[in-house]
Design a protein around this motif. Structure first.
Motif, PDB file in Angstrom:
ATOM      1  N   ASP A 146      27.818  84.540  65.469  1.00 53.31           N
ATOM      2  CA  ASP A 146      27.113  84.131  66.851  1.00 53.31           C
ATOM      3  C   ASP A 146      28.657  83.217  67.484  1.00 53.31           C
ATOM      4  OD1 ASP A 146      24.723  85.129  66.459  1.00 53.31           O
ATOM      5  OD2 ASP A 146      24.187  83.300  65.171  1.00 53.31           O
ATOM      6  N   TYR A 147      29.549  83.499  67.001  1.00 54.11           N
ATOM      7  CA  TYR A 147      30.553  82.976  67.910  1.00 54.11           C
ATOM      8  C   TYR A 147      31.147  83.317  68.923  1.00 54.11           C
ATOM      9  CZ  TYR A 147      35.102  80.019  68.330  1.00 54.11           C
ATOM     10  OH  TYR A 147      36.022  79.161  68.740  1.00 54.11           O
ATOM     11  N   ARG A 148      31.399  82.835  70.235  1.00 50.63           N
ATOM     12  CA  ARG A 148      31.912  83.440  71.453  1.00 50.63           C
ATOM     13  C   ARG A 148      32.949  82.465  71.992  1.00 50.63           C
ATOM     14  NH1 ARG A 148      30.155  87.524  74.828  1.00 50.63           N
ATOM     15  NH2 ARG A 148      30.859  87.218  76.889  1.00 50.63           N
ATOM     16  N   GLY A 149      34.126  82.610  71.756  1.00 56.73           N
ATOM     17  CA  GLY A 149      35.207  81.736  72.178  1.00 56.73           C
ATOM     18  C   GLY A 149      36.058  82.114  73.253  1.00 56.73           C
ATOM     19  N   PRO A 189      50.720  72.073  76.567  1.00 55.67           N
ATOM     20  CA  PRO A 189      50.637  73.606  76.476  1.00 55.67           C
ATOM     21  C   PRO A 189      50.043  73.795  75.199  1.00 55.67           C
ATOM     22  CG  PRO A 189      52.679  72.800  75.783  1.00 55.67           C
ATOM     23  CD  PRO A 189      52.043  71.549  75.875  1.00 55.67           C
ATOM     24  N   MET A 190      48.622  73.369  74.906  1.00 57.00           N
ATOM     25  CA  MET A 190      48.087  73.686  73.502  1.00 57.00           C
ATOM     26  C   MET A 190      47.463  75.164  73.959  1.00 57.00           C
ATOM     27  SD  MET A 190      46.735  70.207  72.239  1.00 57.00           S
ATOM     28  CE  MET A 190      45.770  70.962  70.884  1.00 57.00           C
ATOM     29  N   SER A 191      47.681  75.885  72.799  1.00 60.07           N
ATOM     30  CA  SER A 191      46.533  77.259  72.669  1.00 60.07           C
ATOM     31  C   SER A 191      45.495  77.017  72.020  1.00 60.07           C
ATOM     32  CB  SER A 191      47.661  78.377  72.152  1.00 60.07           C
ATOM     33  OG  SER A 191      48.582  78.776  72.860  1.00 60.07           O
ATOM     34  N   ILE A 192      44.312  77.186  72.355  1.00 55.18           N
ATOM     35  CA  ILE A 192      43.161  76.834  71.762  1.00 55.18           C
ATOM     36  C   ILE A 192      42.160  78.038  72.238  1.00 55.18           C
ATOM     37  CG2 ILE A 192      43.477  74.378  71.899  1.00 55.18           C
ATOM     38  CD1 ILE A 192      41.521  74.753  74.443  1.00 55.18           C
ATOM     39  N   SER A 193      40.956  77.623  71.229  1.00 54.09           N
ATOM     40  CA  SER A 193      39.855  78.522  71.835  1.00 54.09           C
ATOM     41  C   SER A 193      38.673  77.564  72.235  1.00 54.09           C
ATOM     42  CB  SER A 193      39.280  79.671  70.694  1.00 54.09           C
ATOM     43  OG  SER A 193      37.925  80.283  70.800  1.00 54.09           O
ATOM     44  N   MET A 194      38.019  77.725  73.131  1.00 58.51           N
ATOM     45  CA  MET A 194      36.830  77.151  73.678  1.00 58.51           C
ATOM     46  C   MET A 194      35.560  77.936  73.776  1.00 58.51           C
ATOM     47  SD  MET A 194      36.963  75.224  77.617  1.00 58.51           S
ATOM     48  CE  MET A 194      38.682  74.735  77.136  1.00 58.51           C
ATOM     49  N   THR A 195      34.352  77.014  73.322  1.00 56.24           N
ATOM     50  CA  THR A 195      32.977  77.486  73.556  1.00 56.24           C
ATOM     51  C   THR A 195      32.363  76.744  74.344  1.00 56.24           C
ATOM     52  OG1 THR A 195      32.086  76.036  71.441  1.00 56.24           O
ATOM     53  CG2 THR A 195      33.047  78.295  71.061  1.00 56.24           C
ATOM     54  N   LEU A 196      31.337  77.380  74.918  1.00 51.08           N
ATOM     55  CA  LEU A 196      30.311  76.461  76.114  1.00 51.08           C
ATOM     56  C   LEU A 196      28.846  76.668  75.547  1.00 51.08           C
ATOM     57  CD1 LEU A 196      32.019  78.169  79.283  1.00 51.08           C
ATOM     58  CD2 LEU A 196      32.815  76.068  78.033  1.00 51.08           C
ATOM     59  N   GLU A 197      28.439  75.691  75.998  1.00 47.94           N
ATOM     60  CA  GLU A 197      27.082  75.312  75.804  1.00 47.94           C
ATOM     61  C   GLU A 197      26.250  76.535  76.202  1.00 47.94           C
ATOM     62  OE1 GLU A 197      25.539  71.489  76.510  1.00 47.94           O
ATOM     63  OE2 GLU A 197      26.812  70.630  75.319  1.00 47.94           O
ATOM     64  N   ASP A 198      26.622  77.188  77.381  1.00 50.39           N
ATOM     65  CA  ASP A 198      25.784  78.165  77.936  1.00 50.39           C
ATOM     66  C   ASP A 198      26.395  79.689  77.915  1.00 50.39           C
ATOM     67  OD1 ASP A 198      23.703  76.620  79.519  1.00 50.39           O
ATOM     68  OD2 ASP A 198      25.558  75.488  80.223  1.00 50.39           O
ATOM     69  N   ARG A 206      35.140  87.413  69.641  1.00 50.82           N
ATOM     70  CA  ARG A 206      33.967  87.708  69.192  1.00 50.82           C
ATOM     71  C   ARG A 206      33.999  88.210  67.745  1.00 50.82           C
ATOM     72  NH1 ARG A 206      29.615  88.598  72.437  1.00 50.82           N
ATOM     73  NH2 ARG A 206      28.385  88.260  70.304  1.00 50.82           N
ATOM     74  N   PRO A 207      34.310  87.292  66.618  1.00 59.76           N
ATOM     75  CA  PRO A 207      34.689  87.725  65.437  1.00 59.76           C
ATOM     76  C   PRO A 207      33.468  88.627  64.983  1.00 59.76           C
ATOM     77  CG  PRO A 207      34.983  85.419  65.430  1.00 59.76           C
ATOM     78  CD  PRO A 207      34.454  85.850  66.956  1.00 59.76           C
ATOM     79  N   GLN A 208      33.915  89.364  63.925  1.00 64.25           N
ATOM     80  CA  GLN A 208      32.851  90.446  63.168  1.00 64.25           C
ATOM     81  C   GLN A 208      32.542  90.054  61.950  1.00 64.25           C
ATOM     82  OE1 GLN A 208      31.780  93.100  65.008  1.00 64.25           O
ATOM     83  NE2 GLN A 208      32.864  92.098  66.697  1.00 64.25           N
TER      84      GLN A 208
END
Length: 417
Positions: free
Chosen positions: A240-243, A286-295, A232-234
């Motif tokens: 509004d980013y929630r990854g 084995p990738m390191s990622i951030s994923m966002t969802l539609e809900d 949750r970046p400040q």
């Protein structure tokens, strides 16, 4: 140019004084993979110990106790490169009390090299190491029949040992077994082909390792994404980013995929897949990622995001194969911390189903507490459901460790059946 994908991890295993450290020393020495200052240091140490030549075992036996006793105690990792491939070697101890070290060293190996003293043939430790290689689903095994110079390079002796090991391997899940007669001390069939064993038509060890086809042990079918943390970046730009950040354990994820969040069971679709500096069209292990969802769903560390058409078993009661690593025996019905992917919680050993008799590879019905180096099938219960696959299908989500809360020691390594 070396293909960066051609990294091969192999472990050495065998009984005491079978020559594991000497073999690795010979491999490094003859392939010219040793720095001059390191070679000079080993030569000086060899002279102080009274050796006429270079004591090849000193290239891996780095601990003071190892050098004083002439044995391997700790797992020694060595790295070297040839024009065809990169290698990581795990030199593991041969003593029975250090079997747990072999489990540690072999847990990520592509190939297990099992040494057998040509004078002694297949012994109990050989069976133990073959069983562990099978249990850990190591796809390739190279049986190195060492010290052939002490049996006059006898083809009959070699063939007899091959037959002995074939009898053991037939009872295990080992897919590919190769046999090489050698003398690590003299260099026969390690890097260069032996002139003393013209009857052997196969390749020496290094050529075998360089040319062996290594398929990835990553499961590409079952999409599993254990969540490590929520981002949750400040900053104003990402208010509004929630990854959901973590490392893809297996399978492939793409934006638009329908996913299920476990253990809650809520469903959504992948909105974006991001890294630090770009948005991706797909992510795979084995990738390191951030994923966002539609809900907007309540997701936290330890949850798992999976594709909705392929969901793992979710259970608090599991049957597992357990290798006990600690000096102290397991406490009856005591609670331990279990670490499975990013999921940390409490677990209890409910029941010992059976133990493995390494001498016969048979089952022993024994209710006594698990002791160091024992391998057993047990039932465990966790405080919350685990999202788990069978280890045979998915090493990343089928393995775990148990930790003693009072000492923070890792007491056991487990594989889900």
């Amino acid at each position: 140019m070396i293909d960066n994908n051609q990294l091969l991890r192999f472990t050495t295993a065998g009984s005491v004084d079978d020559g594991k450290s000497t073999l690795i020393g010979r491999l490094l020495y003859d392939s010219k993979s040793i720095f001059e200052d390191q070679l000079e240091s080993i030569e000086n140490t060899s002279r102080k110990k009274g050796h006429e030549g270079v004591d090849l075992a000193l290239f891996t036996d780095g601990l003071r106790d190892e050098r004083e006793q002439g044995i391997t105690i700790d797992v020694a990792y060595r790295y070297f490169t040839t024009p065809k491939r990169k290698f990581i070697i795990a030199d593991t101890p041969g003593h029975i009390q250090y079997t747990r070290n072999m489990v540690t060293g072999a847990s990520s190996a592509n190939v297990a090299t099992i040494l057998i003293d040509a004078r002694h043939g297949v012994i109990e430790q050989t069976k133990r190491h073959a069983f562990i290689a099978s249990l850990l689903q190591i796809p390739h095994v190279i049986v190195c029949v060492n010290k052939m110079d002490l049996v006059d390079f006898s083809e009959d002796t070699f063939n007899d040992i091959v037959n002995q090991f074939e009898d053991v391997a037939s009872k295990l899940l080992i897919k590919d077994v190769r046999y090489i007669p050698m003398s690590a001390l003299l260099g026969d069939n390690v890097v260069n082909k032996s002139e003393n064993m013209a009857w052997y038509q196969g390749a020496p060890m290094l050529h075998t390792l360089e040319t062996m086809h290594i398929s990835s042990d990553i499961n590409k079918v079952d999409a599993r994404f254990p969540v490590q943390t929520v981002l949750r970046p400040q900053s104003e730009a990402f208010r509004d980013y929630r990854g959901y950040a973590g490392r893809v354990a297996s399978g492939i994820f793409r934006p638009g995929d329908e996913v299920t969040i476990l253990p809650s069971g809520f469903c959504s679709k992948i909105k974006t897949i991001d890294t630090l500096d770009q948005t991706l069209e797909e992510a795979f292990a084995p990738m390191s990622i951030s994923m966002t969802l539609e809900d907007d769903i309540d997701i936290s560390r330890g949850d798992m995001i999976v594709r909705s058409n392929n969901v793992p078993e979710t259970s608090q009661d599991l049957e597992v194969m357990l290798c006990w690593l600690h000096n102290e025996p397991a406490k009856p019905r005591a609670k331990y911390s279990i670490r499975h992917t990013s999921n940390d919680q409490k677990a209890m050993i409910k029941e010992v189903i059976h133990k493995i008799d390494i001498k016969t590879l048979g089952r022993i019905t024994d209710d006594s507490p698990l002791k160091m180096n024992e391998i057993s099938k047990v039932k465990i219960r966790t405080t919350k459901p685990l999202m788990a696959d069978s280890y045979r299908e998915n090493r990343a989500t089928g393995s775990f460790i148990l930790i003693d809360d009072t000492t923070n020691d890792t007491v056991a390594a487990g594989m889900i059946v």
